[in-house]
Scaffold this active site. Structure first.
Site, PDB file in Angstrom:
ATOM      1  N   ASP A  75      78.333  66.837  61.119  1.00 15.23           N
ATOM      2  CA  ASP A  75      78.052  65.458  60.717  1.00 15.23           C
ATOM      3  C   ASP A  75      76.564  65.230  60.951  1.00 15.23           C
ATOM      4  O   ASP A  75      76.129  64.931  62.061  1.00 15.23           O
ATOM      5  CB  ASP A  75      78.911  64.505  61.539  1.00 15.23           C
ATOM      6  CG  ASP A  75      78.690  63.050  61.169  1.00 15.23           C
ATOM      7  OD1 ASP A  75      77.938  62.781  60.211  1.00 15.23           O
ATOM      8  OD2 ASP A  75      79.256  62.177  61.845  1.00 15.23           O
ATOM      9  N   GLY A  93      73.906  63.079  60.783  1.00 13.90           N
ATOM     10  CA  GLY A  93      73.761  61.639  60.655  1.00 13.90           C
ATOM     11  C   GLY A  93      72.341  61.123  60.701  1.00 13.90           C
ATOM     12  O   GLY A  93      71.372  61.884  60.695  1.00 13.90           O
ATOM     13  N   ASN A  94      72.220  59.798  60.758  1.00 11.60           N
ATOM     14  CA  ASN A  94      70.912  59.148  60.747  1.00 11.60           C
ATOM     15  C   ASN A  94      70.134  59.382  62.030  1.00 11.60           C
ATOM     16  O   ASN A  94      68.916  59.518  62.009  1.00 11.60           O
ATOM     17  CB  ASN A  94      71.080  57.636  60.528  1.00 11.60           C
ATOM     18  CG  ASN A  94      71.554  57.305  59.136  1.00 11.60           C
ATOM     19  OD1 ASN A  94      70.974  57.741  58.165  1.00 11.60           O
ATOM     20  ND2 ASN A  94      72.628  56.538  59.038  1.00 11.60           N
ATOM     21  N   LYS A 153      76.278  65.796  64.906  1.00  7.78           N
ATOM     22  CA  LYS A 153      77.518  66.003  65.658  1.00  7.78           C
ATOM     23  C   LYS A 153      78.247  67.206  65.064  1.00  7.78           C
ATOM     24  O   LYS A 153      78.445  67.257  63.839  1.00  7.78           O
ATOM     25  CB  LYS A 153      78.417  64.776  65.583  1.00  7.78           C
ATOM     26  CG  LYS A 153      77.987  63.617  66.457  1.00  7.78           C
ATOM     27  CD  LYS A 153      76.901  62.761  65.842  1.00  7.78           C
ATOM     28  CE  LYS A 153      77.392  61.921  64.709  1.00  7.78           C
ATOM     29  NZ  LYS A 153      76.300  61.074  64.130  1.00  7.78           N
ATOM     30  N   TYR A 189      86.549  53.004  45.249  1.00  9.77           N
ATOM     31  CA  TYR A 189      85.219  52.395  45.281  1.00  9.77           C
ATOM     32  C   TYR A 189      84.615  52.413  43.879  1.00  9.77           C
ATOM     33  O   TYR A 189      84.687  53.423  43.182  1.00  9.77           O
ATOM     34  CB  TYR A 189      84.349  53.215  46.236  1.00  9.77           C
ATOM     35  CG  TYR A 189      83.260  52.473  46.971  1.00  9.77           C
ATOM     36  CD1 TYR A 189      83.555  51.400  47.793  1.00  9.77           C
ATOM     37  CD2 TYR A 189      81.930  52.884  46.875  1.00  9.77           C
ATOM     38  CE1 TYR A 189      82.564  50.753  48.511  1.00  9.77           C
ATOM     39  CE2 TYR A 189      80.931  52.241  47.589  1.00  9.77           C
ATOM     40  CZ  TYR A 189      81.249  51.172  48.408  1.00  9.77           C
ATOM     41  OH  TYR A 189      80.259  50.540  49.112  1.00  9.77           O
ATOM     42  N   ASP A 217      79.538  60.002  55.261  1.00  8.10           N
ATOM     43  CA  ASP A 217      80.123  59.773  56.579  1.00  8.10           C
ATOM     44  C   ASP A 217      81.277  58.775  56.504  1.00  8.10           C
ATOM     45  O   ASP A 217      82.264  58.889  57.241  1.00  8.10           O
ATOM     46  CB  ASP A 217      79.052  59.298  57.569  1.00  8.10           C
ATOM     47  CG  ASP A 217      78.286  58.067  57.084  1.00  8.10           C
ATOM     48  OD1 ASP A 217      78.234  57.827  55.852  1.00  8.10           O
ATOM     49  OD2 ASP A 217      77.714  57.362  57.925  1.00  8.10           O
ATOM     50  N   ARG A 218      81.171  57.816  55.591  1.00 12.49           N
ATOM     51  CA  ARG A 218      82.260  56.848  55.419  1.00 12.49           C
ATOM     52  C   ARG A 218      83.500  57.534  54.849  1.00 12.49           C
ATOM     53  O   ARG A 218      84.630  57.222  55.239  1.00 12.49           O
ATOM     54  CB  ARG A 218      81.819  55.701  54.510  1.00 12.49           C
ATOM     55  CG  ARG A 218      80.740  54.815  55.118  1.00 12.49           C
ATOM     56  CD  ARG A 218      80.233  53.779  54.125  1.00 12.49           C
ATOM     57  NE  ARG A 218      81.265  52.795  53.783  1.00 12.49           N
ATOM     58  CZ  ARG A 218      81.125  51.894  52.806  1.00 12.49           C
ATOM     59  NH1 ARG A 218      80.016  51.878  52.069  1.00 12.49           N
ATOM     60  NH2 ARG A 218      82.101  51.038  52.558  1.00 12.49           N
ATOM     61  N   THR A 246      74.260  53.526  63.636  1.00 10.04           N
ATOM     62  CA  THR A 246      73.012  52.863  63.253  1.00 10.04           C
ATOM     63  C   THR A 246      73.320  51.626  62.428  1.00 10.04           C
ATOM     64  O   THR A 246      72.776  50.542  62.636  1.00 10.04           O
ATOM     65  CB  THR A 246      72.114  53.831  62.460  1.00 10.04           C
ATOM     66  OG1 THR A 246      71.872  54.993  63.260  1.00 10.04           O
ATOM     67  CG2 THR A 246      70.789  53.171  62.117  1.00 10.04           C
ATOM     68  N   THR A 303      65.646  34.888  78.879  1.00 15.14           N
ATOM     69  CA  THR A 303      65.450  35.443  77.539  1.00 15.14           C
ATOM     70  C   THR A 303      66.169  36.774  77.360  1.00 15.14           C
ATOM     71  O   THR A 303      66.752  37.041  76.298  1.00 15.14           O
ATOM     72  CB  THR A 303      63.942  35.615  77.250  1.00 15.14           C
ATOM     73  OG1 THR A 303      63.315  34.337  77.349  1.00 15.14           O
ATOM     74  CG2 THR A 303      63.715  36.178  75.852  1.00 15.14           C
TER      75      THR A 303
END
Length: 254
Positions: free
Chosen positions: A8, A10-11, A15, A90, A99-100, A127, A179
């Site tokens: 995987d 990823g951004n 993994k 979709y 990844d989705r 992310t 804050t």
């Protein structure tokens, strides 16, 4: 040792997992620049097959893919055109994040084993935080995309003149008393409220809904939700990638 490597890409990190059949044997996670860790992982388990899911297109991301191609005899690159055990409903599958697709397949596969009558909501808190719906009969309907936890903290810091950069670690009162806690509570509790509301809204139209959470911030989100009906699984993408590979092995032999 014959088996399958899932990557995987990823951004923010890479993994990897090693499977024997449907059984996950080992996992690791590393920054993209640490290509040697991937090489070491492959040397340890010697996978015959690999399946790669990339959501990044940088030179470093491409190096990860090259290592897999050089070290594994058979490599499958996941795309919207890859044969899948689910259907993509979709409207623009070519824009659907790989990844989705992987996490959707992973969650649906597990849900089928637990109760095949349930629709599935997959919440991937990385992310970006994505919400994806898969029906019980295996149709990826679609979902939503929103900024993830770290992006929300970073955005407040970078797009205002005086607000500091805060993270999720620390006191999170309902009413911030300075804050730092105002930002932490605003971002963290805001995200939790968003997730709860999304689940509640979706259950109105899909009462038999099984909810899965994964991703880098998934454990924190799962803990904060404290909902016994939500399932946390940090390896959903890997499970989905392996399931897709197994499906293609069968598909190719018929």
């Amino acid at each position: 040792m014959k088996g399958t490597l899932t990557i995987d890409n990823g951004n923010s990190s890479v993994k990897v997992a090693f499977f024997i059949g449907a059984q996950i044997v080992a996992t690791n996670r590393f920054m993209r620049r640490d290509v040697r860790l991937l090489e070491r992982f492959i040397s340890s388990y010697k996978p015959v097959n690999a399946i790669v899911c990339s959501t990044a297109s940088s030179a470093a991301a491409q190096r990860i893919e090259r290592v897999a191609e050089e070290r594994c005899p058979h490599v499958l690159h996941l795309s919207h055109e890859t044969p899948l055990p689910i259907r993509l409903g979709y409207r623009t599958p070519q824009t659907l994040g790989r990844d989705r697709i992987a996490t959707a397949v992973g969650a649906w596969t597990i849900a089928q084993r637990l109760d095949s009558a349930n629709d599935v909501l997959v919440i991937d808190a990385g992310t970006a935080i994505t919400y994806d719906l898969v029906t019980a009969d295996g149709c990826f309907v679609g979902g939503n995309i929103a900024p993830g936890l770290r992006l929300r903290f970073k955005s407040l810091h970078e797009h205002t003149g005086l607000l500091p950069l805060v993270d999720a670690n620390g006191d999170t009162p309902v009413v911030g008393y300075d804050t730092m806690t105002a930002i932490r509570s605003g971002v963290t509790l805001g995200l939790i409220g968003e997730v709860k509301n999304y689940i509640a809204d979706l259950k109105l139209s899909h009462p038999n809904l099984m909810v899965f959470i994964t991703g880098g911030d998934g454990k924190m989100l799962y803990t904060r939700l404290a909902d016994e009906n939500v399932i946390y699984n940090e390896h959903l993408a890997a499970e989905g990638l392996n399931r897709i590979h197994l499906y293609n092995e069968v598909h190719e032999t018929h």
